[in-house]
Design a protein around this motif. Structure first.
Motif, PDB file in Angstrom:
ATOM      1  N   ALA A  76      20.106 -41.806 -27.617  1.00 45.54           N
ATOM      2  CA  ALA A  76      19.512 -42.626 -26.562  1.00 45.54           C
ATOM      3  C   ALA A  76      18.593 -43.653 -27.206  1.00 45.54           C
ATOM      4  CB  ALA A  76      18.714 -41.735 -25.613  1.00 45.54           C
ATOM      5  N   GLY A  77      18.474 -44.796 -26.531  1.00 46.64           N
ATOM      6  CA  GLY A  77      17.492 -45.775 -26.986  1.00 46.64           C
ATOM      7  C   GLY A  77      18.041 -46.879 -27.861  1.00 46.64           C
ATOM      8  N   LEU A  78      19.367 -46.976 -27.956  1.00 43.07           N
ATOM      9  CA  LEU A  78      19.967 -48.075 -28.721  1.00 43.07           C
ATOM     10  C   LEU A  78      20.272 -49.219 -27.767  1.00 43.07           C
ATOM     11  CD1 LEU A  78      21.324 -48.898 -31.550  1.00 43.07           C
ATOM     12  CD2 LEU A  78      23.471 -48.187 -30.460  1.00 43.07           C
ATOM     13  N   VAL A  79      19.834 -50.411 -28.130  1.00 40.82           N
ATOM     14  CA  VAL A  79      20.173 -51.589 -27.329  1.00 40.82           C
ATOM     15  C   VAL A  79      21.649 -51.903 -27.546  1.00 40.82           C
ATOM     16  CG1 VAL A  79      19.719 -54.050 -26.985  1.00 40.82           C
ATOM     17  CG2 VAL A  79      17.824 -52.473 -27.501  1.00 40.82           C
ATOM     18  N   LEU A  80      22.409 -51.964 -26.484  1.00 37.04           N
ATOM     19  CA  LEU A  80      23.858 -52.173 -26.627  1.00 37.04           C
ATOM     20  C   LEU A  80      24.407 -52.978 -25.456  1.00 37.04           C
ATOM     21  CD1 LEU A  80      26.271 -51.240 -28.506  1.00 37.04           C
ATOM     22  CD2 LEU A  80      26.746 -49.550 -26.736  1.00 37.04           C
ATOM     23  N   SER A  81      25.144 -54.008 -25.783  1.00 28.26           N
ATOM     24  CA  SER A  81      25.759 -54.820 -24.727  1.00 28.26           C
ATOM     25  C   SER A  81      27.215 -55.078 -25.098  1.00 28.26           C
ATOM     26  CB  SER A  81      25.023 -56.146 -24.596  1.00 28.26           C
ATOM     27  OG  SER A  81      25.278 -56.947 -25.732  1.00 28.26           O
ATOM     28  N   PRO A  82      28.022 -55.477 -24.122  1.00 31.31           N
ATOM     29  CA  PRO A  82      29.421 -55.788 -24.431  1.00 31.31           C
ATOM     30  C   PRO A  82      29.542 -56.803 -25.565  1.00 31.31           C
ATOM     31  CG  PRO A  82      29.100 -55.717 -22.061  1.00 31.31           C
ATOM     32  CD  PRO A  82      27.735 -55.591 -22.680  1.00 31.31           C
ATOM     33  N   GLY A  83      28.570 -57.691 -25.659  1.00 27.90           N
ATOM     34  CA  GLY A  83      28.604 -58.691 -26.726  1.00 27.90           C
ATOM     35  C   GLY A  83      28.615 -58.077 -28.117  1.00 27.90           C
ATOM     36  N   ASP A  84      27.967 -56.914 -28.249  1.00 24.65           N
ATOM     37  CA  ASP A  84      27.959 -56.235 -29.548  1.00 24.65           C
ATOM     38  C   ASP A  84      29.363 -55.803 -29.956  1.00 24.65           C
ATOM     39  OD1 ASP A  84      25.134 -56.282 -30.059  1.00 24.65           O
ATOM     40  OD2 ASP A  84      24.904 -54.744 -28.520  1.00 24.65           O
TER      41      ASP A  84
END
Lengths: 340, 340, 340, 340
Positions: free
Chosen positions: D31-39
């Motif tokens: 938990a706590g990882l910044v993640l977006s479809p862009g990644d």
């Protein structure tokens, strides 16, 4: 972590109520099984809110899409992914209580584990069981090919019949029990030490939300019995068939099926979401009160039966597959099928 | 199969009563733990036949030899193998009954599984638990470093106090219960779906021979309770500490520890080896009778307490280790220890 | 961690040179295999120092004791534990260099991982492979029942024949290669995605100390070839048998055996213990020099052949066992063996 | 079977070209990882057909939908499911060759395993790697938080520069190599026995379709070298930093990272689908010829780089997570983060 179940027949589930979809992936389903969405639908209906007269009023279509692993209605041996889109979910409803730890729920322990609030829509949601039911439907389809059935029913609700109506009336909820029976499994499936068939079934069932106890055969009553009463005598019919004159063992001896009906009883706590006011604490560490509105089941067993079946079926399939290499002769027989 | 337990802290056991030795291998014990044979001995003594006044009279030295993984009294991070030589075993004693399926034992289901007779000395023997106790002693030593204790006691034997003496007198045996308590575990350890802390504890305990049921917190009683009674209210002390006013949950919410005492009750059946005559079948499929002579426990709980503790401790250690990557920040902290 | 190998046929190894013993436990060996210490001895001899004319002069008896899982010369289905006592080990010899990081060895990376010095006698010792060889001997015995053989030989030492003698003379060591061939495996064993037969073999072989590369079939040469040359044409003999006219694939297509001979080449680095002086650092972080005295192999391939065979055999057995549930029909056939 | 990869950071992939979708589920992402479809998108673009000038002309949108495990752009600790819908697939194109075993493909071995034809669209399809790339993008995002990078490039195509153009012109294809480098990983990650970091990387990379060989550091060249050349000397800078003066080891010693750059070379065979006529057999066992039309890559390395990175990143993340319990002190540090 901990969202994969099984050794050979392995089920991974994913998805939260608040997200776009939930589902499962089955790795290790044999090729050559006839499988259609209809095989899944019937069990999904049994789990659905609104199916039972006492169930939550939330409407879920629960239409399962098979994404992979099936071609022309036959499993290919590749992973079977199944998905259910979330509809009719109301994030706002959860948000209003999102910062308050609901008593009896996983909100607080989740927060302690992951450091974030995920109230109502997280993995602890009863909605996650939809994915288990889809996987279980495949497992049951496999078992049917071997003449094995898994069937659970509500064995009790509260202490008396009228407990449930009374609870509904006053915004409370009530505990319940499920009895699960597995028939048609031959003797010899399971394992003698850590991966006892009973141990794996116990884990599988305890992994369902709200379960507080599981017992096999005479169960807790056995703790007060004598062996002269609790032991099951063996008897031969003269034609090569050996059976037990009673089935206090519940169909498993030393972690291995004995050919008899396997049965176990499951205790469900009263579902913790109730309309009555409860003392609690919010995410800021302040004492507060909470009354949980909206649609919530007043009892778990009716909708949980199909989930118990699903988990039990996955365990039995996995154990059968693992047992295929128990003996040199069974390995030889199965390997002989390879063409050259 | 099925003789390996755990995901990160993994315990493999081996050995039968009739063979030269039994033991275990622990893979995944951290380096830097102070460990000596003395840490193992105390628990081994508690499991030993003859330790309890009601226990089987068989003498076993149960001296554990640490074969690997420890250097100068400190664990090295390498697998810890421990071995106990079998002494004072009497194969002849078993041989005389080897071709008869003892009621309540795994003889028949074993035979169905493996196609061979392995009576009395096989993996289903209570003797196998010695290996578990050795592994559990290491797990408990680890937990002690975190201020966590695991303690089990006999909570009941039969229905009344005099049941046991009566059983001994007439060559019968009696069922019993064990209560196990885990204290000092912080909130946040466990997993929300399949690998719930309760589910893994249930499996661990159900993997012990003779266990017929496990319940957490209010357990089966919860099946008759209302949420307004069964839910535990949260309360904040104003200084940042959140606790529950009651502990019906048994210290686990949604599969994750809530910081409270974890407790669960275990039902043991009456040990099936009794001197009274029983109806059964032999390996030739003939009906016969059996009366089991020799040294046998009339009740399981007294010697099983330390086995329950061992299994519970292994589960808690494994879950703590698996939880270390729950959050990015804990991974970063632990990884920062690496020097360059 | 990481001392357990396999999914169904699982091998755990333990033990260091400096400890009292080393060995392995095999979980998942079928019941009904004829097995005696003699089946293990032959392979242990091939691995032994002193066996090859170029090998280290250290004497090891390497007498394997089977501790469990075998009764009257037949496997019972229970874990097979095997142990070799360490004799003739000379801790002092290692101690003198224990605080210096030997170039090419794991001393430094071990220290970084576990925070302690374990030079020469740790898990990275070549001695650990004795446990693998014992397990591999059991795997090869199983394969023989299916007409499958695994055979490795030294395919090259250095660049020229006289490289080895030259190295011995000047206290240096030399690299080498092993070719391993698996014959008699039917088409259809393996898996199409992560657990490709080639992938699991590659892992198995790369887990042996000193391995720097593995290639299947045309291997690195394929990186310069055209498909019109590298593809193997299929041909039918008219009698139902399909084969390939060439075997550039090395017997595996898409991770699954194609019925042809499986062959792969393994690169071993020159063993890093040499008598020549080398620049290095000690545990206090001081620059220093080291010249490693004593008995050390000048080349790895001769003694490593049997280790490569052992690892390959374990992989093939595990994959055969896992493949038994590939198809509904093979499951049915194997399950039909259960008596009732 | 075999579609789940990893121990703590576990990736399950699913989906075929001929089905509605493919994707993956990651269990064990903190938990706590910044993640977006862009990644995810950037890596998906690199794998896409049409991205490289030499790649297949098939158009795939490859738009990844994140189905679960991410809330408000942050991972929650729950399984992350990602899905790509199949568009522009042309089942008819495959059907016409479906009953013919394509040389160099898995058609025949698949058929032998599962007893059914699944040509072109099965799990062996290069399309399956899209799911790996999506999972790898998450793994690389995690590694970035630790300053670790994984980067692969095409190190060679055929023997000479003009080989590729020549192959395209005559409907043939050509082999190639990829070099992969991991930078920023501290010393001490990996395991000394079966689960060596190199062994797990080797398995990961060999699990990619078309890979025929993997070598670390000096690799196969080490088989002809002397230790006096191949050993890397250690040197201390006086300020507490220890490094190697050369890196022939490739950054891994005894299966454990040594703090240096990890690098390995991967051999890809020429992709087997070529327009030239080839001798083969069909599913009826008749000899025939095949010329594979349509869009096919003439070389694998350009599009495979990102797949190699993905698999390597998953291995490194998993090993870091597994290493957190290597020492009592790191366990204590990470556990201290739990609040009470």
């Amino acid at each position: 972590m901990g969202s994969i179940f099984g050794t050979i027949f392995r089920v991974t589930t994913f998805g939260e109520s608040h997200g776009p979809a939930l589902g499962c992936v089955i790795d290790g389903c044999p090729a050559g099984l006839v499988l259609s969405p209809g095989d899944i639908t019937a069990d999904m209906q049994r789990r659905r809110p609104g199916y039972s007269p006492h169930a939550s009023k939330r409407r879920e279509a629960d239409e399962v899409e098979i994404l992979s692993g099936v071609l022309d209605g036959i499993t290919t041996g590749a992973p079977i992914a199944m998905m259910v889109r979330n509809q009719d979910h109301n994030p706002a409803e959860y948000t209003e209580i999102a910062r308050t730890f609901r008593p009896g729920h996983a909100d607080y322990s989740y927060f302690a584990k992951y450091g974030l609030l995920d109230t109502g829509g997280g993995r602890a949601s009863g909605r996650e069981t939809a994915a288990r039911v889809a996987a279980g439907a495949v497992a049951k389809k496999i078992l049917r090919e071997f003449g094995i059935t898994v069937a659970a029913h509500v064995s009790s609700i509260g202490r008396r019949a009228e407990d449930l109506e009374d609870c509904i009336a006053c915004g409370d909820s009530i505990g319940s029990e499920v009895m699960c029976k597995i028939n048609g499994l031959k003797a010899g499936v399971g394992a003698p030490v850590f991966d006892k068939l009973s141990a794996d079934l116990a884990k599988a069932v305890h992994s369902i939300g709200g379960v507080k106890g599981v017992e096999f055969g005479t169960g807790f009553a056995a703790a007060t019995m004598r062996a002269s009463k609790n032991n099951d005598a063996f008897v031969a019919d003269g034609g090569g068939k050996i059976s037990k004159t009673t089935n206090n063992a519940g169909g498993i001896l030393g972690g291995i099926s004995d050919g008899d009906e396997i049965y176990f009883r499951v205790a469900f706590k009263p579902p913790p979401s109730i309309a009555m006011a409860q003392q609690t604490v919010n995410a800021d560490g302040k004492n507060t009160q909470i009354a949980i509105k909206g649609r919530h089941d007043p009892v778990l067993a009716p909708r949980a039966c199909v989930v118990v079946e699903a988990m039990a079926a996955c365990v039995v399939v996995d154990h059968i597959f693992r047992s295929l290499s128990d003996r040199m002769e069974s390995v030889k027989l199965a390997y002989s099928l390879y063409s050259q």
